[in-house]
Design an enzyme around this catalytic site. Structure first.
Site, PDB file in Angstrom:
ATOM      1  N   ASP A  27     -39.934 -28.925  58.470  1.00 16.93           N
ATOM      2  CA  ASP A  27     -39.390 -27.565  58.487  1.00 16.93           C
ATOM      3  C   ASP A  27     -40.467 -26.545  58.108  1.00 16.93           C
ATOM      4  O   ASP A  27     -41.332 -26.826  57.276  1.00 16.93           O
ATOM      5  CB  ASP A  27     -38.203 -27.482  57.504  1.00 16.93           C
ATOM      6  CG  ASP A  27     -37.335 -26.266  57.758  1.00 16.93           C
ATOM      7  OD1 ASP A  27     -37.523 -25.597  58.789  1.00 16.93           O
ATOM      8  OD2 ASP A  27     -36.458 -25.981  56.915  1.00 16.93           O
ATOM      9  N   GLY A  28     -40.365 -25.361  58.711  1.00 13.72           N
ATOM     10  CA  GLY A  28     -41.233 -24.253  58.304  1.00 13.72           C
ATOM     11  C   GLY A  28     -42.236 -23.808  59.353  1.00 13.72           C
ATOM     12  O   GLY A  28     -43.053 -22.915  59.083  1.00 13.72           O
ATOM     13  N   ASN A  29     -42.171 -24.376  60.551  1.00 17.86           N
ATOM     14  CA  ASN A  29     -43.124 -23.976  61.602  1.00 17.86           C
ATOM     15  C   ASN A  29     -42.988 -22.499  61.954  1.00 17.86           C
ATOM     16  O   ASN A  29     -43.987 -21.788  62.111  1.00 17.86           O
ATOM     17  CB  ASN A  29     -42.881 -24.784  62.891  1.00 17.86           C
ATOM     18  CG  ASN A  29     -43.190 -26.254  62.723  1.00 17.86           C
ATOM     19  OD1 ASN A  29     -43.739 -26.664  61.718  1.00 17.86           O
ATOM     20  ND2 ASN A  29     -42.846 -27.036  63.729  1.00 17.86           N
ATOM     21  N   ARG A  60     -43.542 -17.990  67.345  1.00 18.51           N
ATOM     22  CA  ARG A  60     -42.964 -19.198  66.743  1.00 18.51           C
ATOM     23  C   ARG A  60     -43.511 -20.487  67.375  1.00 18.51           C
ATOM     24  O   ARG A  60     -43.763 -21.463  66.685  1.00 18.51           O
ATOM     25  CB  ARG A  60     -41.442 -19.182  66.867  1.00 18.51           C
ATOM     26  CG  ARG A  60     -40.765 -18.116  66.010  1.00 18.51           C
ATOM     27  CD  ARG A  60     -39.247 -18.194  66.188  1.00 18.51           C
ATOM     28  NE  ARG A  60     -38.755 -19.512  65.836  1.00 18.51           N
ATOM     29  CZ  ARG A  60     -38.468 -19.892  64.588  1.00 18.51           C
ATOM     30  NH1 ARG A  60     -38.604 -19.057  63.592  1.00 18.51           N
ATOM     31  NH2 ARG A  60     -38.030 -21.117  64.359  1.00 18.51           N
ATOM     32  N   LEU A  70     -46.841 -49.889  62.579  1.00 17.61           N
ATOM     33  CA  LEU A  70     -45.871 -48.890  62.116  1.00 17.61           C
ATOM     34  C   LEU A  70     -44.992 -48.491  63.291  1.00 17.61           C
ATOM     35  O   LEU A  70     -45.477 -48.376  64.415  1.00 17.61           O
ATOM     36  CB  LEU A  70     -46.669 -47.672  61.619  1.00 17.61           C
ATOM     37  CG  LEU A  70     -45.929 -46.394  61.268  1.00 17.61           C
ATOM     38  CD1 LEU A  70     -45.191 -46.566  59.962  1.00 17.61           C
ATOM     39  CD2 LEU A  70     -46.914 -45.246  61.115  1.00 17.61           C
ATOM     40  N   SER A  83     -33.251 -31.093  67.027  1.00 20.69           N
ATOM     41  CA  SER A  83     -31.834 -31.407  66.763  1.00 20.69           C
ATOM     42  C   SER A  83     -30.970 -30.953  67.936  1.00 20.69           C
ATOM     43  O   SER A  83     -31.401 -30.126  68.758  1.00 20.69           O
ATOM     44  CB  SER A  83     -31.371 -30.707  65.477  1.00 20.69           C
ATOM     45  OG  SER A  83     -31.236 -29.320  65.713  1.00 20.69           O
ATOM     46  N   THR A  84     -29.746 -31.465  67.993  1.00 23.36           N
ATOM     47  CA  THR A  84     -28.830 -31.025  69.060  1.00 23.36           C
ATOM     48  C   THR A  84     -28.591 -29.513  68.930  1.00 23.36           C
ATOM     49  O   THR A  84     -28.372 -28.837  69.928  1.00 23.36           O
ATOM     50  CB  THR A  84     -27.475 -31.768  68.977  1.00 23.36           C
ATOM     51  OG1 THR A  84     -26.973 -31.643  67.650  1.00 23.36           O
ATOM     52  CG2 THR A  84     -27.606 -33.239  69.300  1.00 23.36           C
ATOM     53  N   GLU A  85     -28.671 -28.992  67.701  1.00 25.29           N
ATOM     54  CA  GLU A  85     -28.453 -27.554  67.477  1.00 25.29           C
ATOM     55  C   GLU A  85     -29.641 -26.727  67.977  1.00 25.29           C
ATOM     56  O   GLU A  85     -29.492 -25.546  68.302  1.00 25.29           O
ATOM     57  CB  GLU A  85     -28.245 -27.264  65.979  1.00 25.29           C
ATOM     58  CG  GLU A  85     -26.926 -27.766  65.415  1.00 25.29           C
ATOM     59  CD  GLU A  85     -26.907 -29.252  65.073  1.00 25.29           C
ATOM     60  OE1 GLU A  85     -28.002 -29.868  65.008  1.00 25.29           O
ATOM     61  OE2 GLU A  85     -25.808 -29.814  64.905  1.00 25.29           O
ATOM     62  N   ARG A 125     -41.677 -19.999  60.137  1.00 24.32           N
ATOM     63  CA  ARG A 125     -42.131 -19.122  59.047  1.00 24.32           C
ATOM     64  C   ARG A 125     -43.652 -19.102  58.937  1.00 24.32           C
ATOM     65  O   ARG A 125     -44.264 -18.069  58.706  1.00 24.32           O
ATOM     66  CB  ARG A 125     -41.511 -19.568  57.712  1.00 24.32           C
ATOM     67  CG  ARG A 125     -40.122 -19.000  57.482  1.00 24.32           C
ATOM     68  CD  ARG A 125     -39.388 -19.742  56.411  1.00 24.32           C
ATOM     69  NE  ARG A 125     -38.913 -21.032  56.880  1.00 24.32           N
ATOM     70  CZ  ARG A 125     -38.428 -21.992  56.104  1.00 24.32           C
ATOM     71  NH1 ARG A 125     -38.375 -21.802  54.806  1.00 24.32           N
ATOM     72  NH2 ARG A 125     -38.002 -23.121  56.623  1.00 24.32           N
ATOM     73  N   HIS A 184     -45.124 -24.339  66.049  1.00 27.32           N
ATOM     74  CA  HIS A 184     -44.824 -25.722  66.461  1.00 27.32           C
ATOM     75  C   HIS A 184     -46.103 -26.437  66.876  1.00 27.32           C
ATOM     76  O   HIS A 184     -46.307 -27.608  66.536  1.00 27.32           O
ATOM     77  CB  HIS A 184     -43.798 -25.738  67.599  1.00 27.32           C
ATOM     78  CG  HIS A 184     -42.476 -25.148  67.226  1.00 27.32           C
ATOM     79  ND1 HIS A 184     -41.828 -25.494  66.056  1.00 27.32           N
ATOM     80  CD2 HIS A 184     -41.670 -24.237  67.839  1.00 27.32           C
ATOM     81  CE1 HIS A 184     -40.680 -24.814  65.978  1.00 27.32           C
ATOM     82  NE2 HIS A 184     -40.577 -24.049  67.041  1.00 27.32           N
TER      83      HIS A 184
HETATM   84  C1  FPP Z   1     -38.548 -26.858  62.383  1.00 29.13           C
HETATM   85  O1  FPP Z   1     -39.220 -25.698  61.955  1.00 29.13           O
HETATM   86  C2  FPP Z   1     -39.342 -27.558  63.396  1.00 29.13           C
HETATM   87  C3  FPP Z   1     -38.926 -27.893  64.638  1.00 29.13           C
HETATM   88  C4  FPP Z   1     -37.582 -27.555  65.144  1.00 29.13           C
HETATM   89  C5  FPP Z   1     -39.819 -28.555  65.612  1.00 29.13           C
HETATM   90  C6  FPP Z   1     -40.665 -29.679  65.079  1.00 29.13           C
HETATM   91  C7  FPP Z   1     -41.729 -29.962  66.057  1.00 29.13           C
HETATM   92  C8  FPP Z   1     -43.012 -30.206  65.763  1.00 29.13           C
HETATM   93  C9  FPP Z   1     -43.520 -30.282  64.387  1.00 29.13           C
HETATM   94  C10 FPP Z   1     -43.960 -30.358  66.893  1.00 29.13           C
HETATM   95  C11 FPP Z   1     -44.701 -31.631  66.917  1.00 29.13           C
HETATM   96  C12 FPP Z   1     -43.821 -32.811  66.917  1.00 29.13           C
HETATM   97  C13 FPP Z   1     -44.042 -33.942  67.611  1.00 29.13           C
HETATM   98  C14 FPP Z   1     -43.143 -35.087  67.377  1.00 29.13           C
HETATM   99  C15 FPP Z   1     -45.124 -34.084  68.600  1.00 29.13           C
HETATM  100  P1  FPP Z   1     -38.525 -24.282  62.184  1.00 29.13           P
HETATM  101  O2  FPP Z   1     -38.952 -23.762  63.517  1.00 29.13           O
HETATM  102  O3  FPP Z   1     -37.050 -24.415  62.010  1.00 29.13           O
HETATM  103  O4  FPP Z   1     -39.144 -23.429  61.039  1.00 29.13           O
HETATM  104  P2  FPP Z   1     -38.487 -22.154  60.333  1.00 29.13           P
HETATM  105  O5  FPP Z   1     -37.343 -22.674  59.510  1.00 29.13           O
HETATM  106  O6  FPP Z   1     -39.603 -21.630  59.494  1.00 29.13           O
HETATM  107  O7  FPP Z   1     -38.068 -21.213  61.416  1.00 29.13           O
END
Ligand code: FPP
Length: 238
Positions: free
Chosen positions: A16-18, A29, A127, A61-63, A20, A33
């Site tokens: 979580d936190g990409n 945004r 793994l 997620s599905t959401e 932000r 990611h």
């Molecule tokens: C949640 O942060 C993150 C996601 C919904 C996407 C996760 C994807 C990656 C880390 C990309 C790489 C992954 C793989 C498996 C190659 P958010 O966008 O909800 O952050 P926020 O809460 O700060 O808005």
């Protein structure tokens, strides 16, 4: 506690936190990611170094389909790119990639990419990396109940024969042990529909770090924290 027991067999991460992280830097945004890929590599390296056997990552997620289309499209593109860019290193490290969630909703391009990475890495023995994609725990449990109900309707089992292991065996996660440790980055402290059944006895750790800033050292801290926990599984300490 033996040294063996201090290492979680299965670690699951809510990355979580990409968003932000990107917003703090005046970026889009989707750039957050993209910056989240290197921490995935770091988590894999650290997990393998510690002898963790299963690493599950909540990647979509599905959401998440409800997010703006450009962000969803960018994530799909990122998953496809990663399949190509990461495959050689995953094979070299002995990582086997699997997924949980419903792949039917993805485009053919994404589905093909996922099948490709699963095939290429099928021989990995160090793994298992489980990607939770189009995953939500309630949907997974609902599908499991439907499967069990069909078996009851077909008279393969009687309702009174349904036990906890019947449910566990019908979840997407059936091949894997329950998570011992669940990490959620960014300081948020909730499960967000992730591994609800499987998390019954998991330990939780909520570091403040935003996912793009997660490093091997953060993973090491998680393992140290886990080793300090007293897991009693409803029993008393010996
Ligand atoms: C949640 O942060 C993150 C996601 C919904 C996407 C996760 C994807 C990656 C880390 C990309 C790489 C992954 C793989 C498996 C190659 P958010 O966008 O909800 O952050 P926020 O809460 O700060 O808005």
């Amino acid at each position: 506690m033996s040294e063996q027991r201090r290492i979680p067999q299965h670690v699951a991460i809510i990355m979580d936190g990409n968003g932000r992280w990107a917003e703090l830097r005046g970026l889009e945004r989707h750039q957050g990611h993209a910056a989240g890929v290197e921490p995935v590599r770091a988590a894999l390296r650290a997990a393998a170094r510690h002898g963790v056997q299963v690493l599950t990552l909540y990647a979509f997620s599905t959401e998440n389909w409800g997010r703006p289309a450009p962000e969803v499209d960018a994530l799909m593109e990122l998953f496809c790119q990663c399949v190509v860019s990461e495959a050689p290193e995953l094979v070299r490290q002995g990582v086997r990639v699997r997924m949980i969630g419903q792949r039917e909703r993805f485009s053919e391009k994404v589905r093909t990419a996922l099948e490709q990475i699963e095939r290429q890495t099928a021989g990995g023995r160090t793994l298992t990396l489980v990607l939770a994609l189009n995953y939500s725990s309630r949907s997974e449990i609902t599908r499991a109940v439907q499967r069990i109900a069909r078996r009851v309707a077909d008279k393969e089992i009687r309702p009174e024969e349904i036990c906890e292991s019947t449910i566990t065996e019908n979840l997407d996660t059936a091949p894997y042990p329950d998570p011992d440790l669940i990490i959620r980055t960014s300081g948020e402290q909730r499960l967000s529909n992730f591994l609800l059944w499987q998390a019954s006895y998991a330990e939780f750790w909520f570091p403040e770090v935003l996912w793009p800033d997660f490093t091997e050292e953060t993973f090491d801290q998680a393992i140290e924290e886990y080793a300090r926990r007293d897991r009693r599984f409803g029993l008393v300490t010996k």
